[in-house]
Write an enzyme that holds these catalytic residues in place. Structure first.
Site, PDB file in Angstrom:
ATOM      1  N   SER A   1       0.831  -1.200   0.000  1.00  0.00           N
ATOM      2  CA  SER A   1       0.000   0.000   0.000  1.00  0.00           C
ATOM      3  C   SER A   1       0.869   1.254   0.000  1.00  0.00           C
ATOM      4  O   SER A   1       1.639   1.465  -0.938  1.00  0.00           O
ATOM      5  CB  SER A   1      -0.945  -0.043   1.206  1.00  0.00           C
ATOM      6  OG  SER A   1      -1.955   0.938   1.108  1.00  0.00           O
TER       7      SER A   1
ATOM      8  N   ASP B   1      -9.786  -5.362  -3.963  1.00  0.00           N
ATOM      9  CA  ASP B   1      -9.158  -4.352  -3.115  1.00  0.00           C
ATOM     10  C   ASP B   1     -10.040  -3.101  -3.111  1.00  0.00           C
ATOM     11  O   ASP B   1     -10.262  -2.481  -4.153  1.00  0.00           O
ATOM     12  CB  ASP B   1      -7.759  -4.015  -3.650  1.00  0.00           C
ATOM     13  CG  ASP B   1      -6.929  -3.201  -2.665  1.00  0.00           C
ATOM     14  OD1 ASP B   1      -7.499  -2.361  -1.957  1.00  0.00           O
ATOM     15  OD2 ASP B   1      -5.707  -3.407  -2.617  1.00  0.00           O
TER      16      ASP B   1
ATOM     17  N   HIS C   1      -7.650  -5.723   0.681  1.00  0.00           N
ATOM     18  CA  HIS C   1      -6.443  -4.889   0.674  1.00  0.00           C
ATOM     19  C   HIS C   1      -5.312  -5.453   1.531  1.00  0.00           C
ATOM     20  O   HIS C   1      -4.133  -5.234   1.223  1.00  0.00           O
ATOM     21  CB  HIS C   1      -6.806  -3.486   1.180  1.00  0.00           C
ATOM     22  CG  HIS C   1      -5.696  -2.482   1.074  1.00  0.00           C
ATOM     23  ND1 HIS C   1      -5.139  -2.102  -0.133  1.00  0.00           N
ATOM     24  CD2 HIS C   1      -5.021  -1.777   2.029  1.00  0.00           C
ATOM     25  CE1 HIS C   1      -4.188  -1.215   0.084  1.00  0.00           C
ATOM     26  NE2 HIS C   1      -4.088  -1.003   1.376  1.00  0.00           N
TER      27      HIS C   1
END
Length: 363
Positions: free
Chosen positions: A213, A300, A341
């Site tokens: 991320s 995600d 995610h």
């Protein structure tokens, strides 16, 4: 009896004259009956006011968006002593590095499975020496919010450790027990310092950056810096990567509800730029010559899957233009798996995926 209604007390003041000619004030309370509809209207007006005020607040106080992006003040999990990693992660040593004057960052070094039995009671110096055993070292650069002790980060480290890798988990400046305030430049400096520190102690062994991320932006920035300094990054793994931070912000679920407002998207992009938070991974991968593995889940809901796919396509095109055969791979996880995610660590084949990718480096 009143049913389904609320009593509202309205206070008022009155002045009365006593028999002795003195004046005094008294409070009177009268009650009005509020219908359920009136209460709902007030609640709706309150929500509308909050909704409408968000763009104004961001415009007046642009630094707020920077704090939201990093979310470093949310130091989850609570009540975890980061100086004692054994509470959540075995075979791990905690230490600190001074990456700049006045900036100290916390790092966990988790050993590969082959050294678990030897680790009992060993000193930090012994842990440091093990980095030179020739096994690959993975520097884990986590996403925003929380510390290196968050559950999904710890679970990933466990998998990589069991697969035979050294793993160094970094809390950037301002995160966890690290000092300083976060910025794009600062996070990149921290990661670059740790990379060179690991390179020094690994005695030429392979070093891989793994970003997740927000950490993917840090990782590509760091990889570019390493390359510009004439060093070599052995491998780069990007989990749930994005193209630019501006794209993440305008695609974030909470900001999408404002996109119908004229100029709101430009306002967000300008505020991100004002905070000097770019993380231009789309630009970075065009120049990188390191082997690249991208891992992204189709469901995600924070960083859309199409961003990872875009980086993959840019990297492939760059390899063609440079006429190189550097390894570039992407693995997409079906939305039916529900990895979203943070949960790619749930893939039972993840260790094999990483092992195959890193083994190809020596071929």
């Amino acid at each position: 009896m009143l049913s389904g209604r609320k009593l509202c007390c309205i206070l008022s003041q009155a002045t009365i004259e006593t028999r002795k000619g003195e004046h005094t004030e008294i409070c009177c309370c009268r009650y009005e009956v509020l219908s359920p509809d009136a209460g709902m209207k007030r609640a709706a007006l309150f929500l509308i006011a909050v909704y409408a005020s968000a763009p104004v607040i961001l415009y007046l106080f642009p630094w707020i968006l920077g704090h939201i992006i990093f979310s470093h003040l949310l130091r989850f999990p609570l009540f975890v002593d980061l100086s004692r990693p054994e509470a959540v992660l075995n075979h791990t040593c905690n230490f600190y590095l001074d990456t700049e004057e006045g900036v100290s960052v916390g790092v966990w070094h988790t050993l590969p499975a082959s050294q678990w039995d030897e680790a009992m009671g060993r000193s930090p110096e012994w842990y440091r020496e093990t980095l030179g055993d020739g096994r690959p070292v993975i520097i884990y650069l986590h996403g925003n919010l929380g510390t290196r002790a968050i559950h999904h980060r710890v679970e990933l480290v466990k998998i990589l450790s069991a697969a035979g890798y050294h793993v160094l988990s970094l809390d950037y400046r301002g995160f966890g027990d690290s000092t300083g305030e976060p910025s794009e430049a600062g996070l990149t400096i921290d990661a670059l310092f740790l990379f060179h520190w690991v390179k020094k102690h690994s005695r030429g062994g392979p070093v891989c950056l793994w970003g997740h991320s927000l950490g993917t932006g840090v990782a590509t920035n760091t990889a570019v810096k390493v390359q510009e300094q004439g060093s070599v990054l052995d491998a780069l793994i990007l989990q749930a990567p994005f193209t630019t931070m501006g794209e993440v912000v305008v695609n974030y679920p909470l900001t999408k509800v404002y996109m119908f407002l004229p100029g709101f998207e430009n306002l967000l992009r300008n505020i991100v730029a004002m905070n000097n938070i770019v993380f231009a991974s789309d630009k970075n991968v065009k120049t990188l010559t390191s082997p690249l593995l991208i891992l992204h889940s189709e469901d995600d809901d924070i960083v859309p899957h199409h961003m990872g796919l875009k980086l993959y396509e840019i990297s492939l095109q760059a390899q063609k233009e440079h006429n190189t055969d550097v390894q570039v791979e992407m693995i997409s996880y079906s939305e039916n798996l529900g990895f979203s995610h943070n949960k790619i660590y749930l893939d039972p084949n993840l260790a094999n995926v990483v092992r195959k990718f890193l083994q190809n480096l020596s071929q």
